[in-house]
Design a protein around this motif. Structure first.
Motif, PDB file in Angstrom:
ATOM      1  N   ARG A   1      -5.144  46.311 -26.056  1.00 17.61           N
ATOM      2  CA  ARG A   1      -6.521  46.255 -26.557  1.00 17.61           C
ATOM      3  C   ARG A   1      -7.521  46.309 -25.408  1.00 17.61           C
TER       4      ARG A   1
ATOM      5  N   THR B   1       5.379  50.727 -36.982  1.00 18.41           N
ATOM      6  CA  THR B   1       3.997  51.146 -37.192  1.00 18.41           C
ATOM      7  C   THR B   1       3.813  51.769 -38.573  1.00 18.41           C
TER       8      THR B   1
ATOM      9  N   VAL C   1      -2.073  49.021 -32.188  1.00 18.50           N
ATOM     10  CA  VAL C   1      -0.927  49.552 -32.936  1.00 18.50           C
ATOM     11  C   VAL C   1      -0.921  51.074 -32.859  1.00 18.50           C
ATOM     12  N   ASP C   2      -2.114  51.690 -32.846  1.00 17.46           N
ATOM     13  CA  ASP C   2      -2.184  53.136 -32.603  1.00 17.46           C
ATOM     14  C   ASP C   2      -1.497  53.499 -31.291  1.00 17.46           C
TER      15      ASP C   2
ATOM     16  N   LEU D   1       0.356  43.880 -27.081  1.00 20.67           N
ATOM     17  CA  LEU D   1      -0.858  44.183 -27.839  1.00 20.67           C
ATOM     18  C   LEU D   1      -2.143  43.711 -27.158  1.00 20.67           C
TER      19      LEU D   1
ATOM     20  N   ARG E   1      -1.344  47.910 -44.605  1.00 19.87           N
ATOM     21  CA  ARG E   1      -2.802  47.820 -44.468  1.00 19.87           C
ATOM     22  C   ARG E   1      -3.502  48.789 -45.412  1.00 19.87           C
TER      23      ARG E   1
ATOM     24  N   HIS F   1       3.574  42.018 -39.938  1.00 14.60           N
ATOM     25  CA  HIS F   1       2.498  41.981 -38.942  1.00 14.60           C
ATOM     26  C   HIS F   1       1.155  42.341 -39.574  1.00 14.60           C
TER      27      HIS F   1
ATOM     28  N   SER G   1     -11.033  47.714 -40.179  1.00 11.89           N
ATOM     29  CA  SER G   1     -10.881  48.809 -39.237  1.00 11.89           C
ATOM     30  C   SER G   1      -9.446  48.873 -38.741  1.00 11.89           C
ATOM     31  N   ARG G   2      -9.062  50.017 -38.231  1.00 10.33           N
ATOM     32  CA  ARG G   2      -7.691  50.196 -37.773  1.00 10.33           C
ATOM     33  C   ARG G   2      -7.466  49.457 -36.476  1.00 10.33           C
ATOM     34  N   ASP G   3      -6.216  49.095 -36.230  1.00  5.47           N
ATOM     35  CA  ASP G   3      -5.842  48.375 -35.020  1.00  5.47           C
ATOM     36  C   ASP G   3      -5.480  49.403 -33.959  1.00  5.47           C
ATOM     37  N   ARG G   4      -6.357  49.578 -32.983  1.00  6.24           N
ATOM     38  CA  ARG G   4      -6.139  50.596 -31.964  1.00  6.24           C
ATOM     39  C   ARG G   4      -4.923  50.296 -31.106  1.00  6.24           C
TER      40      ARG G   4
ATOM     41  N   ASP H   1     -13.279  52.719 -36.243  1.00  3.35           N
ATOM     42  CA  ASP H   1     -14.178  51.583 -36.116  1.00  3.35           C
ATOM     43  C   ASP H   1     -15.489  52.083 -35.550  1.00  3.35           C
TER      44      ASP H   1
END
Length: 418
Positions: free
Chosen positions: A272, A64, A7-8, A268, A71, A201, A2-5, A387
């Protein structure tokens, strides 16, 4: 995967910094014949230069991008050629749309008698953000080799040659005659540094607060040394200044990018936690969904609002007046909400909507699908895979991936799409 929110969230901040920075440092002064010419408050107000360190967020932009590309490539099951073609298509299609609409608008403006000065400013500001295409396309194309190099030699050894190229360019700028153009490799080398950090990363090599703290502290020391050596304070170009930190990118810009990445890594965990709340999470999702359009259209919106209001014959403070005092900055801040409303309207109007078939029923993709969904992957981005365990709204690609790779979870995915 799933994407890393978090980093979003960094990407959303980077996009917001670029937009806000351009709107604050781009003055469009009304001339006597109804035209507009460009000016910058940084020329008359040099004390504002430190603000550019916060608003010039290109380092996070490319960080990013590297994270998202690495990814995406790691998750892609087909050949690298197919991955690259899809990536570049999602990058270039919004640009083609901008150029097409922009050409039509410029033609219409010419027909109604818009002054040559205004047309020149509009064209320059609309096209200038596209400079990122050259370094970004090249870096995306070599993501695979960069990822392999980081795994083999480590990120420090990969970054060192790029820093050396930028240092050599800095020396050349000061020794060569003014106006001498340096090769594009300088731009590529400078922005490859944060891009490589993003690749590292994504590969799990920059985890932990210690790494983020080391990057931020080391970059802060480098910034102090560079300022002591006489580098300009402003992280963007200042009209009339002999040397610019951004054209070509200097060591100060590279150090600033590394500092932003270090601070971003430190932030980070807090991001989160923050994104578990509905409002921040929704805001980050929306910015990332329309990231490409926001980046490409924020300057045309500035020109359009300024030019249209100038036709009334009034020189409005902060919009048509000379940016030479703090009052202009305050007045410009009052115009920012209007710019934002117009920009939101532009990026949302005409977004494509297409249905997709899930089983026997036809459903809409979240956010309207098409280019509007995937454009955020391009400038810079990670693929739009949500996600489903957090949002409750799975992307179709994620559902397919779950069905293919995780049979025990098939029931959960099917249940969420019904």
């Amino acid at each position: 995967m799933s994407r890393d929110r978090a980093v979003d969230a960094l990407r959303a901040y980077a996009i917001g910094g670029v937009v806000l920075g351009h709107w604050l440092v781009t003055g469009l002064v009304s001339t006597g014949d109804g035209g507009l010419h460009q000016a910058s408050p940084l020329t008359a107000l040099p004390d504002l230069a430190p603000m550019t360190w916060v608003l010039q967020t290109l380092g996070l932009f490319f960080f990013t991008a590297g994270f998202g590309s690495a990814r995406s490539l790691a998750r892609h099951r087909g050949g690298a050629g197919g991955w690259l073609a899809g990536r570049l298509r999602r990058l270039l299609l919004p640009v083609v749309a901008l150029l097409g609409v922009g050409a039509a608008v410029l033609l219409a403006a010419t027909v109604v008698g818009t002054s040559d000065d205004t047309l020149a400013v509009a064209l320059r500001l609309a096209v200038s953000p596209l400079w990122f295409l050259l370094p970004l396309v090249v870096l995306v194309a070599v993501t695979g080799p960069l990822r392999a190099a980081v795994r083999r030699w480590g990120v420090a050894r990969c970054v060192a040659p790029a820093v050396a190229v930028v240092a050599a360019a800095d020396v050349a700028v000061r020794l060569l005659p003014a106006g001498t153009a340096l090769p594009p490799v300088t731009v590529l080398a400078a922005w490859s540094v944060p891009y490589l950090l993003g690749v590292a990363h994504a590969d799990g090599r920059l985890g932990g607060r210690r790494v983020g703290g080391a990057l931020a502290a080391g970059a802060a020391v480098a910034l102090a040394v560079l300022l002591a050596l006489g580098y300009p304070v402003s992280a963007v170009g200042v009209p009339g200044a002999g040397v610019s930190n951004l054209n070509p990118p200097s060591l100060l810009v590279v150090a600033l990018a590394v500092a932003q990445v270090g601070l971003g890594l430190l932030a980070l965990p807090a991001l989160r936690r923050l994104l578990t709340r509905p409002l921040p999470g929704r805001a980050v999702t929306e910015v990332n969904r329309y990231a490409a359009r926001v980046y490409l259209w924020h300057q045309p919106v500035l020109v359009a609002v300024t030019a249209l209001t100038a036709r009334g014959g009034l020189a409005l403070p902060g919009l048509h007046t000379v940016p030479d005092d703090p009052g202009w900055v305050l007045a410009r801040c009052c115009w920012l909400p209007l710019f934002a409303v117009v920009l939101v309207t532009v990026v949302r109007v005409g977004r494509p909507r297409r249905g997709v078939r899930v089983g026997a029923a036809r459903r809409r993709q979240p956010g309207g699908g098409g280019l509007s969904d995937r454009s955020a992957e391009c400038v810079p981005a990670v693929p739009q895979v949500y996600d489903h365990r957090r949002s409750g709204r799975p992307d179709l690609q994620e559902v397919i991936a779950v069905r293919d790779s995780d049979p025990p979870s098939r029931g959960r995915a099917d249940g969420q799409t019904r």
